[in-house]
Design an enzyme around this catalytic site. Structure first.
Site, PDB file in Angstrom:
ATOM      1  N   ASN A 168      28.905  -5.358  16.946  1.00  0.00           N
ATOM      2  CA  ASN A 168      29.692  -5.138  18.164  1.00  0.00           C
ATOM      3  C   ASN A 168      31.152  -4.915  17.770  1.00  0.00           C
ATOM      4  OD1 ASN A 168      27.409  -7.103  18.447  1.00  0.00           O
ATOM      5  ND2 ASN A 168      27.667  -6.507  20.573  1.00  0.00           N
ATOM      6  N   GLU A 182      20.834  -7.381  18.652  1.00  0.00           N
ATOM      7  CA  GLU A 182      21.078  -8.536  19.510  1.00  0.00           C
ATOM      8  C   GLU A 182      19.763  -8.964  20.149  1.00  0.00           C
ATOM      9  OE1 GLU A 182      23.717  -7.604  22.630  1.00  0.00           O
ATOM     10  OE2 GLU A 182      25.261  -6.732  21.347  1.00  0.00           O
ATOM     11  N   HIS A 208      29.171   1.127  23.175  1.00  0.00           N
ATOM     12  CA  HIS A 208      30.174   0.964  22.126  1.00  0.00           C
ATOM     13  C   HIS A 208      30.732   2.299  21.669  1.00  0.00           C
ATOM     14  CE1 HIS A 208      27.630  -2.820  20.918  1.00  0.00           C
ATOM     15  NE2 HIS A 208      28.385  -3.053  21.985  1.00  0.00           N
TER      16      HIS A 208
END
Length: 550
Positions: free
Chosen positions: A526, A403, A488
């Protein structure tokens, strides 16, 4: 917010002192419609503490993505559902008139039962930036275990409250490595589209992106990626992009452009409170007990399950213990919460028939962070949207997807910041520590080196091309990599191992896992869209086969 000890948020103009004090909390966690603040109260399901001795058809433990999918679809099928949530409802403004604390000014609302913040960035320019806060059932849990910090959302809506909202569907060619027992064709034809539609996923307007001041940082990230031969991809998100455009013109209260993300977003982000849980409310068949925690699940003598639930106050103190019964129980407390609870229930004899796969297959989605110091001719902008909108894809060649993350401090930093997801093979296991009375995780800090090496396939090349260097002041003195955390967490009750291929726990009819603990450690991107889509798949099957005749 009843009982809050929070202080008012100060001016949106960020001084250097405020910047140093708050920089560490700016990072979007995910790597994390123009509703007013009151919309949270208007759209969340009814919060009504469960009564001792109550009997419910379906008890859902947790209100994150998997739990919210299960609750909505069960209710639509005519089943009365009660959800148990350890965190708060987040439906009442604090003294500053807002529900959530600003990211640059963490206060009591910000952390789950800590007396000092535990910010993702621990230092800036050599200065430590964590600060003392009152102990409170705040929104972000920085849970330390096995040498890793796991950031988790606490409250009705779970992780959707604190992530950056990056709603990424994995490339189909990567899916077989993520969930090998699941039919990819039906996931991509039915369940991913269903999840994306229900979550309200959208992508930034590319034309607006090119001129928006708040995405200068992302345009710099794109330029550097492309000059080094890496593809830059726009990444979908669950933020209301029309609302963000209005923020930029100053016609609505600022949210993403006020840096709100890590401790909640007051306006523009479509959290589960505004999507799945709002739909669940409309059925009239879903209720929620906030500040409640399940401590035991065991077979009931007359069928179904006896569930013990502790009610806590905003200091974390247990104020009541309730015993209820449920025909069916859905574990949706998140990868860590579900895994720890199941490991304890098996080891202590409440659910001894759970198989030996419970607790295994846990991973960090390969999360690792870094910053780069750009040249003075490459400013990244004083105003940065807290919502990421793009990434660098080197998964096939180097095992990393990064990201291009914001650092919305309100001052120019000349820094590019990244949260990488890497193809790490390492998996940890939860086990019961009887002496300590808790579940332990056997994570090894050395495993993060694999993730660092994969992330370096991107950033070493960019630095060489641009003549730039890594920042060494963000994660400790002279420390380049944020390798101490994950946003995550995945695994611990892996699909088709700890459960059957639809999340039914082996050994007990009527017990299900329906959250990220089903996914073995990595999703290549994600994870919350995959968690949501898998939950849609599984609950459809469970309703069709397990609820007939109930």
């Amino acid at each position: 917010m009843s009982g809050s000890t929070t202080r008012a948020i100060g001016s949106k103009n960020v001084s250097r002192r405020t910047f140093i004090a708050g920089t560490g909390s700016i990072l979007s966690a995910a790597a994390l419609s123009a509703h007013a603040t009151s919309a949270h109260a208007a759209t969340a399901p009814v919060t009504a503490p469960i009564d001792p001795g109550a009997h419910v058809r379906a008890l859902v433990v947790g209100t994150g993505y998997g739990g919210s999918v299960a609750a909505l679809r069960l209710a639509q099928a005519g089943v009365d559902v009660h959800m148990i949530e350890m965190g708060m409802a987040w439906d009442t403004p604090g003294p500053d008139g807002k529900i959530f604390a600003n990211t640059t000014s963490p206060d009591a609302r910000s952390y789950w039962l800590r007396t000092k913040t535990k910010q993702p960035l621990s230092n800036f320019l050599g200065f430590p930036i964590d600060k003392d806060v009152p102990r409170y059932t705040g929104i972000l849990d920085a849970e330390e275990m096995g040498g890793i910090i796991v950031y988790q959302g606490r409250g009705v809506g779970g992780g959707s409250l604190v992530n950056g909202g990056m709603a990424v569907t994995p490339k189909r060619e990567n899916f077989g490595a993520i969930l090998p027992s699941v039919d990819a064709a039906e996931m991509y034809a039915t369940y991913y589209p269903r999840a994306n539609a229900a979550l309200g996923v959208g992508t930034v307007d590319p034309a607006w992106f090119e001129s928006a001041e708040c995405y200068q940082f992302a345009r710099v990230g794109r330029k550097h990626a492309q000059r080094s031969g890496f593809p830059f991809v726009f990444v979908p998100d669950v933020y209301d992009w029309d609302y963000m455009k209005q923020e930029a013109t100053g016609t609505v209260p600022k949210s993403a452009l006020a840096g709100e993300i890590l401790y909640g977003n007051n306006y523009g982000k479509k959290s589960l409170q505004k999507t799945y849980l709002a739909q669940a409310r409309a059925t009239g068949k879903v209720s929620i007990s906030p500040l409640h925690k399940v401590t035991s699940v065991a077979p009931a003598p007359g069928g179904g399950y006896t569930v013990v639930v502790d009610q806590i106050d905003t200091t974390g103190t247990t104020v009541a213990t309730k015993t209820v019964t449920a025909d069916k129980v859905f574990f949706a407390a998140g990868s860590v919460g579900t895994s720890k609870l199941l490991v304890e229930l098996k080891a202590t004899g409440a659910l001894p028939a759970l198989n030996g796969e419970v607790g295994k297959g846990w991973g960090d989605n390969g999360n690792v962070m870094c910053g780069r110091a750009n040249h003075l001719w490459d400013p990244t902008g004083k105003v940065q949207a807290s919502i990421p909108c793009g990434g660098i894809d080197n998964w096939a060649a180097g095992g990393a997807f990064a990201e291009v993350a914001p650092l919305p401090t309100g001052i120019e930093t000349y820094a590019s910041f990244y949260l990488s997801i890497t193809n790490t093979p390492h998996r940890a296991e939860f086990s019961w520590n009887a002496q300590a009375g808790k579940a332990d995780l056997n994570w090894q800090t050395a495993w993060k080196q694999t993730s660092i090496d994969m992330a370096k396939t991107i950033f070493d090349k960019i630095n060489a091309k641009e003549g730039t260097i890594y920042r060494t002041d963000l994660f400790g003195l002279y420390k380049i990599w944020g390798d101490h955390l994950t946003y995550h967490p995945l695994g611990g009750a892996v699909l088709n191992k700890a459960t059957d291929n639809y999340g039914r726990l082996h050994g007990y009819a009527g017990l299900y896992v329906i959250d990220g603990s089903l996914i073995p450690g990595n999703t290549s991107v994600n994870p919350f869209v995959t968690i949501t889509a898998l939950a849609e798949r599984n609950i459809e099957k469970i309703i069709a086969t397990d609820l007939q005749g109930d």
